[in-house]
Design an enzyme around this catalytic site. Structure first.
Site, PDB file in Angstrom:
ATOM      1  N   ASP A 301       0.818  -1.206   0.000  1.00 51.47           N
ATOM      2  CA  ASP A 301       0.000   0.000   0.000  1.00 51.47           C
ATOM      3  C   ASP A 301       0.859   1.267   0.000  1.00 51.47           C
ATOM      4  O   ASP A 301       1.833   1.367   0.743  1.00 51.47           O
ATOM      5  CB  ASP A 301      -0.884  -0.027   1.249  1.00 51.47           C
ATOM      6  CG  ASP A 301      -1.814   1.159   1.314  1.00 51.47           C
ATOM      7  OD1 ASP A 301      -2.641   1.291   0.404  1.00 51.47           O
ATOM      8  OD2 ASP A 301      -1.694   1.954   2.261  1.00 51.47           O
ATOM      9  N   GLU A 343       1.233  -0.905  -5.245  1.00 48.95           N
ATOM     10  CA  GLU A 343       0.166   0.074  -5.417  1.00 48.95           C
ATOM     11  C   GLU A 343       0.818   1.443  -5.551  1.00 48.95           C
ATOM     12  O   GLU A 343       1.009   2.165  -4.576  1.00 48.95           O
ATOM     13  CB  GLU A 343      -0.806   0.078  -4.227  1.00 48.95           C
ATOM     14  CG  GLU A 343      -2.061   0.899  -4.505  1.00 48.95           C
ATOM     15  CD  GLU A 343      -2.259   2.143  -3.640  1.00 48.95           C
ATOM     16  OE1 GLU A 343      -3.151   2.944  -3.963  1.00 48.95           O
ATOM     17  OE2 GLU A 343      -1.524   2.333  -2.658  1.00 48.95           O
TER      18      GLU A 343
HETATM   19  C1  GLC Z   1      -4.800   6.784  -2.594  1.00 47.24           C
HETATM   20  C2  GLC Z   1      -5.557   7.966  -3.071  1.00 47.24           C
HETATM   21  C3  GLC Z   1      -5.066   8.367  -4.410  1.00 47.24           C
HETATM   22  C4  GLC Z   1      -3.599   8.632  -4.275  1.00 47.24           C
HETATM   23  C5  GLC Z   1      -2.954   7.356  -3.839  1.00 47.24           C
HETATM   24  C6  GLC Z   1      -1.500   7.407  -3.722  1.00 47.24           C
HETATM   25  O1  GLC Z   1      -5.029   5.729  -3.474  1.00 47.24           O
HETATM   26  O2  GLC Z   1      -6.899   7.676  -3.134  1.00 47.24           O
HETATM   27  O3  GLC Z   1      -5.743   9.466  -4.881  1.00 47.24           O
HETATM   28  O4  GLC Z   1      -3.086   9.068  -5.490  1.00 47.24           O
HETATM   29  O5  GLC Z   1      -3.453   7.020  -2.589  1.00 47.24           O
HETATM   30  O6  GLC Z   1      -1.021   6.086  -3.468  1.00 47.24           O
HETATM   31  C1  GLC Z   2      -3.874   3.415  -0.550  1.00 46.02           C
HETATM   32  C2  GLC Z   2      -5.258   2.848  -0.378  1.00 46.02           C
HETATM   33  C3  GLC Z   2      -6.171   3.926   0.045  1.00 46.02           C
HETATM   34  C4  GLC Z   2      -5.681   4.518   1.321  1.00 46.02           C
HETATM   35  C5  GLC Z   2      -4.222   4.938   1.208  1.00 46.02           C
HETATM   36  C6  GLC Z   2      -3.627   5.153   2.552  1.00 46.02           C
HETATM   37  O1  GLC Z   2      -3.806   4.337  -1.576  1.00 46.02           O
HETATM   38  O2  GLC Z   2      -5.674   2.245  -1.557  1.00 46.02           O
HETATM   39  O3  GLC Z   2      -7.481   3.458   0.191  1.00 46.02           O
HETATM   40  O4  GLC Z   2      -6.448   5.632   1.648  1.00 46.02           O
HETATM   41  O5  GLC Z   2      -3.426   3.958   0.625  1.00 46.02           O
HETATM   42  O6  GLC Z   2      -3.421   3.914   3.205  1.00 46.02           O
END
Ligand code: GLC
Ligand code: GLC
Length: 672
Positions: A301, A343
């Site tokens: 994440d 991610e």
């Molecule tokens: C979360 C947010 C997204 C941002 C991302 C970065 O997914 O929703 O907008 O760009 O975090 O990892």
């Molecule tokens: C990632 C997740 C998102 C969350 C953020 C912080 O982007 O997908 O849902 O808000 O990390 O953990």
């Protein structure tokens, strides 16, 4: 305590003396991966007195973790362990040994693999409920289940589970650790892999470490980034972007005692300080704990944010990659069957930097996701085509995870320079897309909600379920076709296709979040509806939206599972000379020829599937001339129809075709 030695072999000898084990498998992997881990530690922490100690303790934890690893998981490791390659710039190539044996194709490169993602509470109440749904998931054809974060979180708002209070306790409302183990076991028995998040950039503000850090307990002061005043925060914020401006401006929040702590996301999510090697050691321990529960894929994440440096954006810094490689090496030593899913929802140049056999083998494909929506709005697939041409190929042994939408917002992360080449002004185009998908643009079929609209920068992203964004909520009869078309792209470009569970029956936006004070400010909740019981109840009735969609989604899954050409990442663009048609060819290479064969009895090896998708609102003609490179008879796989290409083909609006084609007989000179 010795300092980190430049000589990996000497450090390993010192550490080995402290290891209890003597397990041959573990020793082999330690020999293989330690040099890499050591080099990374040296680069990250070489000048810190506690670097060696953290490295030694990491290895000791890895040893204990391997000792505790259940036999069925070790068997899975043996099936899935993949050879790793030396990392070009880790400086260890001379000491790295190479795993012997024939090159092995990764398990996730199988065309039969289709993924699903769901929140445990929203989809099935709790883990026991989720287990009860396994037969349904299997029936849908899934081989991968991502359960959204399910660990203990603070009372009240918890960012949908992404504020983790303890990595070793399941949220009591969902079950227990024993429940989670049982879920992993039952999923494995049913042929599904388990994907869980490793929320490793930050912890919840009530995590034990966070409480100790704030209290100044020795050993924990340095776990987070705490500043006595605004001096450094102000300087950092000159170059760091705001992620959740609706929650708090900037990247820091003030503690009750007046100090400031780094929190990129919500005020209750505090970023860990990876410049401290003890934090790496501690998180490596949590990671291996998750691995030993039976997790097959760890979703890394917010990976772009894990390293901070003054004067930089503190996103995707080189050290973020070194850290991910170091975690990868630990995993390779103690849980070798497990892989990382990155991610990184960032600029496409940066997304690919995380993808390698040494880093994350899997990555979300946010560019393809966003551009699929872009093409649906504009009816013009040029940007998507360009992305497939130049940003799709990945290194061997890695793959994309292709999704239509996730639990988060959709951000328009295409590169400005790519758009400019097509004469598109990126800023204006993003504004248009936000207008379009929030339904404000006249004639828009979409019903989305803006997320984190930032009046200062003009930036915003879009939230909404697939069906609502595609026009089903607005009762546009073409909505269901767009849902299928969007999924067909994710299913045909290669890698692991991922379904947000419920989308296959057309679940709509859930606006109830707006009445919940804890969620009202986070519009992503609009696309996290509860299990759509009604839609599922009518999934077999083709006269309903749910039934129609379900039939087509099942068909896409079935055909993908019978079509080895659709796995792998090799993709050849094809010019259909029809402005609204996206076209490309997929060819079964060795990496993807793992399936049962073509299902229709033909041998897929060496054959090609020509994918055609009409994003336009009119019939699109693909002329006979354009298709003349193929033999005149082809099979359309979704309808199982044998078609003649000799007169060209017509694709109806928003229709697609997966044509298994053969090359036309070579027209060489006749010989007498
Ligand atoms: C979360 C947010 C997204 C941002 C991302 C970065 O997914 O929703 O907008 O760009 O975090 O990892
Ligand atoms: C990632 C997740 C998102 C969350 C953020 C912080 O982007 O997908 O849902 O808000 O990390 O953990």
């Amino acid at each position: 305590m010795p300092a980190l030695n430049a000589d990996a072999a000497r450090d390993l000898d010192t550490i080995r003396d402290a290891l209890l084990g003597g397990d041959r498998e573990f020793d082999r992997r330690l020999d293989e991966h330690f040099p890499r881990l050591h080099a990374l530690f040296f680069r990250l922490y070489g000048d810190r007195a506690d670097g060696f100690e953290a490295l030694r303790d990491t290895i000791l934890i890895a040893g204990e973790s391997w000792d505790a690893r259940a036999q069925p998981l070790r068997d899975r490791d043996a099936e899935r362990e993949l050879p790793s390659e030396s990392h070009a710039d880790s400086g260890t190539s001379d000491t790295l040994s190479v795993t012997s044996g024939a090159p092995k194709q990764p398990w996730f490169a199988d065309n039969r693999l289709v993924g699903g993602v769901a929140y445990v509470d929203r989809y099935a109440s709790d883990l026991a409920g989720m287990r009860a749904r396994i037969p349904d998931l299997k029936d849908l054809g899934l081989g991968w289940l991502h359960l959204m974060p399910l660990f203990r979180t603070p009372e009240g708002d918890d960012d949908g589970g992404y504020a983790v209070s303890s990595y070793r306790e399941v949220d009591p409302a969902l079950g227990t650790i024993a429940d989670l183990r049982q879920t992993a076991t039952e999923l494995h028995e049913a042929g599904l892999s388990l994907v869980l998040d490793f929320v490793f950039n930050h912890t919840a503000s009530d995590h034990e470490w966070a409480r100790k850090a704030v209290a100044g307990e020795p050993g924990y002061e340095d776990f987070y980034l705490i500043f006595p005043d605004r001096e450094l925060p102000d300087r950092y914020e000159q170059t760091v972007r705001e992620i959740f401006p609706d929650d708090h401006p900037g990247s820091f929040i003030q503690l009750p005692d007046g100090r400031w702590i780094w929190s990129t996301f919500h005020h209750y999510q505090w970023d860990l300080n990876y410049a401290n090697p003890t934090v790496f050691r501690a998180m490596a321990g949590e990671m291996l704990f998750l691995a030993n529960l039976g997790v097959d894929v760890l979703r890394m994440d917010a990976v772009a944010f894990i390293w901070k440096q003054l004067g930089t954006p503190s996103e995707s810094l080189p050290e973020a990659h070194l850290l991910l490689q170091a975690f990868n090496a630990v995993l390779a030593i103690a849980a070798p069957g497990v892989v990382f899913l990155s991610e990184a929802i960032v600029h496409p140049d940066e997304v690919v930097d995380y993808i390698s056999t040494d880093e994350a083998r899997l990555s979300y494909n946010p560019l393809q996701m966003a551009l699929t929506w872009e093409a649906l709005a504009t009816r013009d697939p040029r940007l998507l085509r360009q992305a497939l041409e130049r940003r799709h190929t990945l290194p061997d042994g890695t793959a994309w995870v292709n999704y239509v939408r996730g639990h988060d917002d959709i951000g328009w992360t295409f590169a400005d320079e790519d758009a400019a080449e097509l004469g598109i002004d990126a800023g204006a185009h993003r504004r248009f897309l936000n207008e379009f998908y929030s339904g404000r643009f006249e004639g828009s079929f979409a019903r989305g909600v803006l997320f984190q609209e930032n009046p200062r920068t003009g930036d915003a992203r879009v939230a909404g379920t697939t069906a609502s964004l595609a026009g089903v909520e607005a009762r546009d009869p073409a909505g269901v076709q767009r849902v299928v078309l969007a999924h067909s792209i994710a299913f045909s470009t290669g890698g692991v296709p991922l379904i947000y569970l419920g989308d296959e029956v057309g679940q709509l936006n859930d606006y109830s979040y707006a009445d919940d004070p804890e969620r009202a400010r986070d519009s992503r909740w609009v696309n996290r509806p509860e299990y759509p019981a009604e839609a599922y109840a009518s999934r077999d009735d083709e006269r309903t939206v749910a039934g129609w969609l379900h039939r087509w989604m099942r068909r896409l899954i079935e055909v993908r599972q019978a079509t080895p050409e659709l796995a792998g990442t090799t993709l050849l663009p094809f010019d259909a000379r029809s402005p609204h048609v996206l076209a490309f060819q997929r060819t079964a290479d060795s990496a993807s020829a793992l399936g049962d064969g073509a299902g229709d009895g033909s041998d897929a090896t060496g054959s090609t599937v020509l994918v055609l998708a009409n994003f336009g609102d009119e019939d699109a003609e693909i002329s006979a001339e354009v298709l003349s490179g193929f033999a005149p008879i082809a099979t359309e796989l979704i309808t199982s129809r044998v078609v003649s290409l000799g007169g060209g083909i017509v694709l109806e609006p928003r229709h697609l075709a997966w044509l298994r084609v053969q090359p036309a007989a070579a027209a060489g000179p006749e010989r007498f």
